[in-house]
Write a protein that holds these residues in place. Structure first.
Motif, mmCIF file in Angstrom:
data_model
loop_
_atom_site.group_PDB
_atom_site.id
_atom_site.type_symbol
_atom_site.label_atom_id
_atom_site.label_comp_id
_atom_site.label_asym_id
_atom_site.label_seq_id
_atom_site.Cartn_x
_atom_site.Cartn_y
_atom_site.Cartn_z
ATOM 1 N N LEU A 120 13.092 27.561 7.670
ATOM 2 C CA LEU A 120 12.075 26.566 7.992
ATOM 3 C C LEU A 120 12.156 26.096 9.439
ATOM 4 O O LEU A 120 11.192 25.514 9.946
ATOM 5 C CB LEU A 120 12.222 25.358 7.056
ATOM 6 N N ARG A 121 13.270 26.324 10.085
ATOM 7 C CA ARG A 121 13.438 25.864 11.461
ATOM 8 C C ARG A 121 12.365 26.464 12.356
ATOM 9 O O ARG A 121 12.007 27.640 12.239
ATOM 10 C CB ARG A 121 14.829 26.247 11.975
ATOM 11 N N ASP A 122 11.849 25.636 13.250
ATOM 12 C CA ASP A 122 10.811 25.987 14.236
ATOM 13 C C ASP A 122 9.410 26.078 13.625
ATOM 14 O O ASP A 122 8.442 26.330 14.354
ATOM 15 C CB ASP A 122 11.131 27.299 14.967
ATOM 16 N N LEU A 123 9.296 25.889 12.303
ATOM 17 C CA LEU A 123 7.959 25.824 11.700
ATOM 18 C C LEU A 123 7.410 24.408 11.860
ATOM 19 O O LEU A 123 8.158 23.446 12.033
ATOM 20 C CB LEU A 123 8.008 26.177 10.218
ATOM 21 N N GLN B 271 5.627 26.571 2.707
ATOM 22 C CA GLN B 271 6.655 27.563 2.406
ATOM 23 C C GLN B 271 7.520 27.136 1.222
ATOM 24 O O GLN B 271 7.802 27.935 0.325
ATOM 25 C CB GLN B 271 7.539 27.784 3.636
ATOM 26 N N LEU B 272 7.926 25.881 1.221
ATOM 27 C CA LEU B 272 8.741 25.389 0.105
ATOM 28 C C LEU B 272 7.977 25.474 -1.212
ATOM 29 O O LEU B 272 8.536 25.848 -2.249
ATOM 30 C CB LEU B 272 9.186 23.954 0.380
ATOM 31 N N GLN B 273 6.709 25.116 -1.161
ATOM 32 C CA GLN B 273 5.887 25.178 -2.377
ATOM 33 C C GLN B 273 5.755 26.627 -2.853
ATOM 34 O O GLN B 273 5.856 26.904 -4.058
ATOM 35 C CB GLN B 273 4.508 24.589 -2.098
ATOM 36 N N ASN C 203 6.484 17.268 15.407
ATOM 37 C CA ASN C 203 6.295 17.771 14.040
ATOM 38 C C ASN C 203 6.797 19.199 13.846
ATOM 39 O O ASN C 203 6.213 19.987 13.104
ATOM 40 C CB ASN C 203 4.819 17.686 13.623
ATOM 41 N N VAL C 204 7.907 19.524 14.505
ATOM 42 C CA VAL C 204 8.545 20.830 14.343
ATOM 43 C C VAL C 204 9.868 20.621 13.607
ATOM 44 O O VAL C 204 10.590 19.664 13.873
ATOM 45 C CB VAL C 204 8.780 21.506 15.705
ATOM 46 N N LEU D 36 14.265 17.628 5.234
ATOM 47 C CA LEU D 36 13.812 18.178 6.511
ATOM 48 C C LEU D 36 14.043 17.168 7.631
ATOM 49 O O LEU D 36 13.746 15.984 7.467
ATOM 50 C CB LEU D 36 12.326 18.535 6.440
ATOM 51 N N ILE D 37 14.572 17.630 8.752
ATOM 52 C CA ILE D 37 14.690 16.818 9.961
ATOM 53 C C ILE D 37 13.635 17.329 10.927
ATOM 54 O O ILE D 37 13.638 18.507 11.302
ATOM 55 C CB ILE D 37 16.098 16.894 10.571
ATOM 56 N N VAL D 38 12.719 16.439 11.313
ATOM 57 C CA VAL D 38 11.519 16.818 12.053
ATOM 58 C C VAL D 38 11.533 16.142 13.423
ATOM 59 O O VAL D 38 11.975 14.995 13.563
ATOM 60 C CB VAL D 38 10.250 16.403 11.260
#
Length: 276
Positions: free
Chosen positions: A118-121, A129-131, A149-150, A170-172
């Protein structure tokens, strides 16, 4: 010659015959062939096969001339193993004979899925993606970074095998942290006003400490930490806020002690006077 053909009755009779034949074939196709192919005027009410075992559901569907397919196996502690927990189409719908009914069946073991990278998305893409992988979005927190918001980090490493439905924190990035900003003049302001000015400058309030003050009204900014004039955008300050200073306490012997430490003896009229 052409004039003779165009004025011939035979030509017009032939054209009329072709039109009539075409209309007849169209009516035959529309009212006979297609209804026979699609089982027109035939319909079956889909039974409710949820909350029963898969074997019972299959028997019920086959008795009504319907087919089935196990579309998904999902863990649900509210049902016994191998019980149907959902179906599509739903019960009471009218369908054609031999229609396939898709079943979701309970499993005692939660299926394992791989955690995607998920990083950089973007946050939105990470949620999708998680869903898609059958995972849940956990706690979303923010850190300073210039790309807004990355995804900076995820709580479960990519490639890990986890139970389906596992939440991933998630850390955004918040879009801050790319420049130095001046700390606005906030001393003497009320707390909400100071918070607003700091937010407009791209800074945060990390903590609020209350300190008693005789000179200031309550809820006024007395100072802040760290005591600097500028910070990197997105950093936090600790605010020192005034509170009321006029609270008093009374000891067991009636001695009044205010918050300055001054001791006031009890009123002599309240003391017991011995009788003569």
């Amino acid at each position: 010659m052409i004039k003779k053909i165009l004025t011939s009755k035979t030509l017009y009779i032939s054209i009329a015959g072709l039109i009539a034949f075409g209309a007849l074939m169209l009516a035959l196709f529309d009212f006979v062939l297609m209804p026979a192919y699609t089982n027109y005027n035939e319909g079956i009410t889909v039974p409710d096969v949820t909350r029963v075992s898969l074997e019972e559901a299959v028997a019920s569907l086959e008795d009504r001339g319907l087919r089935y397919e196990v579309a998904e196996r999902r863990a649900n502690t509210a049902y016994p193993s191998n019980y149907v927990i959902d179906q599509s189409p739903v019960a009471t719908q009218i369908v054609k004979p031999n229609r396939k009914i898709y079943l979701t069946v309970n499993t005692s073991e939660r299926p394992q899925v791989e955690v995607p990278k998920l990083r950089d998305l973007s946050l939105r893409n990470a949620q999708i993606q998680l869903q898609n992988y059958g995972l849940e979005v956990g706690v979303v927190s923010y850190e300073s970074n210039r790309f807004k918001n990355v995804i900076l980090r995820q709580s479960v490493p990519e490639g890990s095998m986890v139970d389906k439905g596992t939440p991933v924190d998630l850390i955004v990035s918040d879009g801050l942290g790319d420049k130095i900003v001046q700390i606005p003049e906030i001393i003497g302001l009320r707390l909400p006003e100071a918070q607003l000015k700091l937010r407009e400058a791209g800074l945060r309030v990390e903590d609020v400490i209350f300190r008693r003050s005789r000179e200031q009204n309550p809820n006024i900014v007395l100072d802040y930490e760290p005591k600097v004039s500028e910070l990197i955008e997105g950093k936090s300050l600790r605010l020192i806020i005034s509170e009321r200073f006029d609270r008093t306490e009374q000891s067991e012997g009636g001695v009044v002690i205010d918050t300055t430490g001054t001791v006031t003896p009890p009123d002599s009229t309240n003391q017991n006077i011995p009788n003569n």
